[in-house]
Design a protein around this motif. Structure first.
Motif, PDB file in Angstrom:
ATOM      1  N   ARG A   1      22.578 -27.663  16.478  1.00  0.00           N
ATOM      2  CA  ARG A   1      22.798 -27.054  15.165  1.00  0.00           C
ATOM      3  C   ARG A   1      22.027 -27.797  14.068  1.00  0.00           C
ATOM      4  NH1 ARG A   1      29.265 -26.461  16.064  1.00  0.00           N
ATOM      5  NH2 ARG A   1      29.248 -24.501  17.247  1.00  0.00           N
ATOM      6  N   VAL A   2      22.032 -29.131  14.148  1.00  0.00           N
ATOM      7  CA  VAL A   2      21.275 -29.914  13.165  1.00  0.00           C
ATOM      8  C   VAL A   2      19.785 -29.618  13.286  1.00  0.00           C
ATOM      9  CG1 VAL A   2      20.600 -32.244  12.462  1.00  0.00           C
ATOM     10  CG2 VAL A   2      22.993 -31.749  12.991  1.00  0.00           C
ATOM     11  N   ARG A   3      19.297 -29.530  14.506  1.00  0.00           N
ATOM     12  CA  ARG A   3      17.872 -29.208  14.701  1.00  0.00           C
ATOM     13  C   ARG A   3      17.546 -27.845  14.096  1.00  0.00           C
ATOM     14  NH1 ARG A   3      18.638 -31.897  19.768  1.00  0.00           N
ATOM     15  NH2 ARG A   3      19.166 -29.943  20.837  1.00  0.00           N
ATOM     16  N   ASP A   4      18.427 -26.901  14.294  1.00  0.00           N
ATOM     17  CA  ASP A   4      18.208 -25.559  13.732  1.00  0.00           C
ATOM     18  C   ASP A   4      18.125 -25.611  12.205  1.00  0.00           C
ATOM     19  OD1 ASP A   4      18.196 -24.486  16.247  1.00  0.00           O
ATOM     20  OD2 ASP A   4      20.246 -23.688  16.153  1.00  0.00           O
ATOM     21  N   ILE A   5      18.990 -26.392  11.585  1.00  0.00           N
ATOM     22  CA  ILE A   5      18.984 -26.492  10.124  1.00  0.00           C
ATOM     23  C   ILE A   5      17.724 -27.194   9.644  1.00  0.00           C
ATOM     24  CG2 ILE A   5      20.165 -27.493   8.125  1.00  0.00           C
ATOM     25  CD1 ILE A   5      22.791 -27.231   9.782  1.00  0.00           C
ATOM     26  N   VAL A   6      17.368 -28.276  10.316  1.00  0.00           N
ATOM     27  CA  VAL A   6      16.155 -29.022   9.945  1.00  0.00           C
ATOM     28  C   VAL A   6      14.927 -28.125  10.038  1.00  0.00           C
ATOM     29  CG1 VAL A   6      14.622 -30.903  10.657  1.00  0.00           C
ATOM     30  CG2 VAL A   6      17.094 -31.284  10.519  1.00  0.00           C
ATOM     31  N   THR A   7      14.907 -27.276  11.050  1.00  0.00           N
ATOM     32  CA  THR A   7      13.778 -26.362  11.218  1.00  0.00           C
ATOM     33  C   THR A   7      13.817 -25.236  10.190  1.00  0.00           C
ATOM     34  OG1 THR A   7      13.712 -26.812  13.606  1.00  0.00           O
ATOM     35  CG2 THR A   7      12.603 -24.826  12.833  1.00  0.00           C
ATOM     36  N   ALA A   8      14.972 -24.631  10.014  1.00  0.00           N
ATOM     37  CA  ALA A   8      15.095 -23.471   9.119  1.00  0.00           C
ATOM     38  C   ALA A   8      14.824 -23.829   7.662  1.00  0.00           C
ATOM     39  CB  ALA A   8      16.489 -22.859   9.253  1.00  0.00           C
ATOM     40  N   THR A   9      15.168 -25.022   7.250  1.00  0.00           N
ATOM     41  CA  THR A   9      14.942 -25.425   5.856  1.00  0.00           C
ATOM     42  C   THR A   9      13.487 -25.817   5.592  1.00  0.00           C
ATOM     43  OG1 THR A   9      15.550 -27.711   6.398  1.00  0.00           O
ATOM     44  CG2 THR A   9      17.303 -26.267   5.538  1.00  0.00           C
ATOM     45  N   GLY A  10      12.701 -25.895   6.644  1.00  0.00           N
ATOM     46  CA  GLY A  10      11.310 -26.328   6.484  1.00  0.00           C
ATOM     47  C   GLY A  10      11.158 -27.835   6.442  1.00  0.00           C
ATOM     48  N   ALA A  11      12.259 -28.567   6.678  1.00  0.00           N
ATOM     49  CA  ALA A  11      12.194 -30.029   6.639  1.00  0.00           C
ATOM     50  C   ALA A  11      11.279 -30.571   7.732  1.00  0.00           C
ATOM     51  CB  ALA A  11      13.596 -30.621   6.783  1.00  0.00           C
ATOM     52  N   ARG A  12      11.365 -29.978   8.931  1.00  0.00           N
ATOM     53  CA  ARG A  12      10.511 -30.482  10.006  1.00  0.00           C
ATOM     54  C   ARG A  12       9.044 -30.210   9.697  1.00  0.00           C
ATOM     55  NH1 ARG A  12      10.055 -29.048  16.514  1.00  0.00           N
ATOM     56  NH2 ARG A  12       9.313 -31.146  17.087  1.00  0.00           N
ATOM     57  N   SER A  13       8.735 -29.034   9.175  1.00  0.00           N
ATOM     58  CA  SER A  13       7.350 -28.731   8.808  1.00  0.00           C
ATOM     59  C   SER A  13       6.852 -29.683   7.732  1.00  0.00           C
ATOM     60  CB  SER A  13       7.242 -27.287   8.309  1.00  0.00           C
ATOM     61  OG  SER A  13       7.548 -26.370   9.339  1.00  0.00           O
ATOM     62  N   ALA A  14       7.719 -30.024   6.786  1.00  0.00           N
ATOM     63  CA  ALA A  14       7.330 -30.945   5.724  1.00  0.00           C
ATOM     64  C   ALA A  14       7.041 -32.335   6.286  1.00  0.00           C
ATOM     65  CB  ALA A  14       8.435 -31.025   4.667  1.00  0.00           C
ATOM     66  N   VAL A  15       7.847 -32.764   7.250  1.00  0.00           N
ATOM     67  CA  VAL A  15       7.607 -34.068   7.881  1.00  0.00           C
ATOM     68  C   VAL A  15       6.295 -34.041   8.658  1.00  0.00           C
ATOM     69  CG1 VAL A  15       8.421 -35.699   9.616  1.00  0.00           C
ATOM     70  CG2 VAL A  15      10.027 -34.740   7.967  1.00  0.00           C
ATOM     71  N   HIS A  16       6.032 -32.944   9.352  1.00  0.00           N
ATOM     72  CA  HIS A  16       4.761 -32.814  10.067  1.00  0.00           C
ATOM     73  C   HIS A  16       3.584 -32.888   9.095  1.00  0.00           C
ATOM     74  CE1 HIS A  16       6.509 -30.751  13.921  1.00  0.00           C
ATOM     75  NE2 HIS A  16       6.910 -31.997  13.742  1.00  0.00           N
ATOM     76  N   ALA A  17       3.744 -32.290   7.929  1.00  0.00           N
ATOM     77  CA  ALA A  17       2.676 -32.363   6.919  1.00  0.00           C
ATOM     78  C   ALA A  17       2.492 -33.802   6.435  1.00  0.00           C
ATOM     79  CB  ALA A  17       3.013 -31.449   5.742  1.00  0.00           C
ATOM     80  N   LEU A  18       3.600 -34.540   6.293  1.00  0.00           N
ATOM     81  CA  LEU A  18       3.513 -35.948   5.910  1.00  0.00           C
ATOM     82  C   LEU A  18       2.797 -36.763   6.987  1.00  0.00           C
ATOM     83  CD1 LEU A  18       7.005 -36.802   4.357  1.00  0.00           C
ATOM     84  CD2 LEU A  18       4.771 -37.084   3.252  1.00  0.00           C
ATOM     85  N   ILE A  19       3.126 -36.480   8.233  1.00  0.00           N
ATOM     86  CA  ILE A  19       2.448 -37.169   9.336  1.00  0.00           C
ATOM     87  C   ILE A  19       0.941 -36.921   9.254  1.00  0.00           C
ATOM     88  CG2 ILE A  19       2.139 -37.232  11.850  1.00  0.00           C
ATOM     89  CD1 ILE A  19       5.139 -36.572  12.104  1.00  0.00           C
ATOM     90  N   ASP A  20       0.561 -35.668   9.083  1.00  0.00           N
ATOM     91  CA  ASP A  20      -0.857 -35.317   9.013  1.00  0.00           C
ATOM     92  C   ASP A  20      -1.544 -36.014   7.842  1.00  0.00           C
ATOM     93  OD1 ASP A  20      -0.691 -33.702  11.232  1.00  0.00           O
ATOM     94  OD2 ASP A  20      -0.405 -31.847  10.097  1.00  0.00           O
ATOM     95  N   SER A  21      -0.902 -36.039   6.679  1.00  0.00           N
ATOM     96  CA  SER A  21      -1.541 -36.632   5.505  1.00  0.00           C
ATOM     97  C   SER A  21      -1.715 -38.134   5.668  1.00  0.00           C
ATOM     98  CB  SER A  21      -0.726 -36.325   4.237  1.00  0.00           C
ATOM     99  OG  SER A  21       0.540 -36.946   4.273  1.00  0.00           O
ATOM    100  N   HIS A  22      -0.736 -38.807   6.279  1.00  0.00           N
ATOM    101  CA  HIS A  22      -0.870 -40.248   6.505  1.00  0.00           C
ATOM    102  C   HIS A  22      -1.921 -40.546   7.574  1.00  0.00           C
ATOM    103  CE1 HIS A  22       2.887 -40.646   4.194  1.00  0.00           C
ATOM    104  NE2 HIS A  22       2.483 -41.881   3.994  1.00  0.00           N
ATOM    105  N   LEU A  23      -1.967 -39.719   8.604  1.00  0.00           N
ATOM    106  CA  LEU A  23      -3.010 -39.911   9.618  1.00  0.00           C
ATOM    107  C   LEU A  23      -4.396 -39.719   9.016  1.00  0.00           C
ATOM    108  CD1 LEU A  23      -1.486 -38.081  12.738  1.00  0.00           C
ATOM    109  CD2 LEU A  23      -1.636 -40.542  12.323  1.00  0.00           C
TER     110      LEU A  23
END
Length: 385
Positions: A332-354
């Motif tokens: 359920r937590v994973r679903d919320i993290v995904t649905a809110t766009g939080a995971r996508s935002a973290v992926h974008a942070l990963i990309d920008s730091h890389l």
């Protein structure tokens, strides 16, 4: 009007232009492979690097008896993983024209010991009994205690004490190894000082991480934790030690390495947090419930709570830090993290730091090291363990 006929020379020119990117890509791949081979050759048996220093620990503590020998053996057996940090030290050493391979191996073994020490302490803090998919020092010591007839509480005490002391031993051995390295006095002292500074930063990051469990997610600073707890010793430290061992101990190099290491290290920790929530035990060797049960305030959680509606915020709050959290709770937590766009935002942070790390490395570090780090960064973006 018919098109003008294509001459043989024009055809050759067009073919050459079309194949140039392919040839350049192949050349870059060949150079990267050659440099990786140089790293492997320079380090030799990477799994044995820390073992040389553990031998010295065993020799120095032999008079303490079999209990100490058993602890040293258990700490030594906990070694494993991808040996990322010794390889980073070697990459920096070779790219900065280092030639003393015996010194490199000595330093790389010390880097691995720092990693083993901090992992042992982290396992004590987190209550983990497994690392790399097998029992860690704590897990082994607990099992031994139970086999000897001790009750659950006493076995837990023996296991946690063993984990703490194994970490202490590894840190002590690492600094002793750097101070006694066969190198000029200034270099030896600099190696030890840089390692101690990184350890101090990591302790600060670990403290912030633990203290954050008592705070509302909105008040936490996951990126600062990532910089202090992970980037300082996992990326910056080995790059610094490799450069110093090669004789490249100047402020310009140190500053560039610091900025590259920070950017890549933060990306590494964010990726680790992603695996901690979305990975599987089969690929990571760690339960996806651990971080949730420990109440880890990752960037995923901070952003999800910031963006979620009240009902979903309450669901996360109910699971976060609960020792009784279930796999269904985690889903359920994973679903919320995904649905809110939080995971996508973290992926974008990963990309920008890389991207920042790669760009800085290519501009300010030797080309072989920069391209090696770029390759690692690309692999990091898609890692599963």
């Amino acid at each position: 009007m018919l098109p003008a006929p294509v001459t043989a020379a024009a055809a050759r020119s067009s073919l050459e232009r079309s194949t140039e990117p392919v040839l350049e890509s192949e050349l870059a791949h060949d150079r990267a492979r050659a440099f990786a081979d140089r790293i492997d050759d320079a380090l030799g048996d990477v799994a044995a690097l820390a073992g040389v220093h553990w031998n010295e620990v065993g020799r120095r503590t032999a008079s303490a008896g079999p209990e100490m020998a058993h602890l040293v053996a258990g700490a030594r057996e906990a070694d494993g993983g991808k040996y990322l940090r010794p390889r980073l030290a070697a990459a920096s050493f070779l790219a900065h024209d280092g030639t003393d391979l015996a010194l490199l191996r000595h330093v790389a073994g010390a880097v691995q010991l720092v990693h083993l020490a901090l992992c042992a302490h982290d396992d004590v803090i987190d209550g983990d009994r497994v690392r790399h998919g097998r029992p860690n020092v704590i897990g082994r010591a607990e099992a031994d205690a139970r086999a000897a007839g001790l009750g659950a509480s006493a076995a837990t005490r023996q296991g946690e004490a063993s984990g703490l002391l194994a970490g202490d031993l590894a840190l002590n051995a690492a600094i002793l190894a750097l101070i006694t390295a066969e190198a000029p006095d200034a270099a030896r002292l600099r190696l030890a000082a840089v390692a101690l500074d990184a350890i101090e930063q990591t302790v600060a990051g670990e403290l912030l991480d633990v203290r954050s469990e008592t705070l509302a997610p909105a008040e936490t600073r996951p990126l600062l934790v990532a910089r202090l707890k992970t980037a300082a010793y996992s990326v910056t430290l080995p790059l610094q030690l490799g450069a110093i061992a090669a004789g490249a101990d100047d402020p310009v190099t140190a500053d560039a390495v610091e900025r590259v290491g920070t950017a890549l290290g933060i990306a590494y920790q964010l990726g680790d947090d992603d695996l901690g929530l979305f990975g599987t035990f089969e690929t990571t060797g760690k339960s996806t419930l651990s971080d949730l049960r420990d109440g880890k305030r990752t960037e995923h959680i901070r952003l999800a709570i910031e963006r979620a509606d009240p009902a979903d915020r309450a669901r996360i709050a109910q699971v976060l830090g609960s020792p009784d959290a279930t796999e269904e709770d985690a889903r359920r937590v994973r679903d919320i993290v995904t649905a809110t766009g939080a995971r996508s935002a973290v992926h974008a942070l990963i990309d920008s730091h890389l991207e920042l790390g790669i760009r800085t490395a290519r501009a300010e570090l030797p080309a072989p090291l920069a391209e090696h780090l770029a390759g690692l960064a690309r692999a990091l973006r898609h890692r599963t363990s």
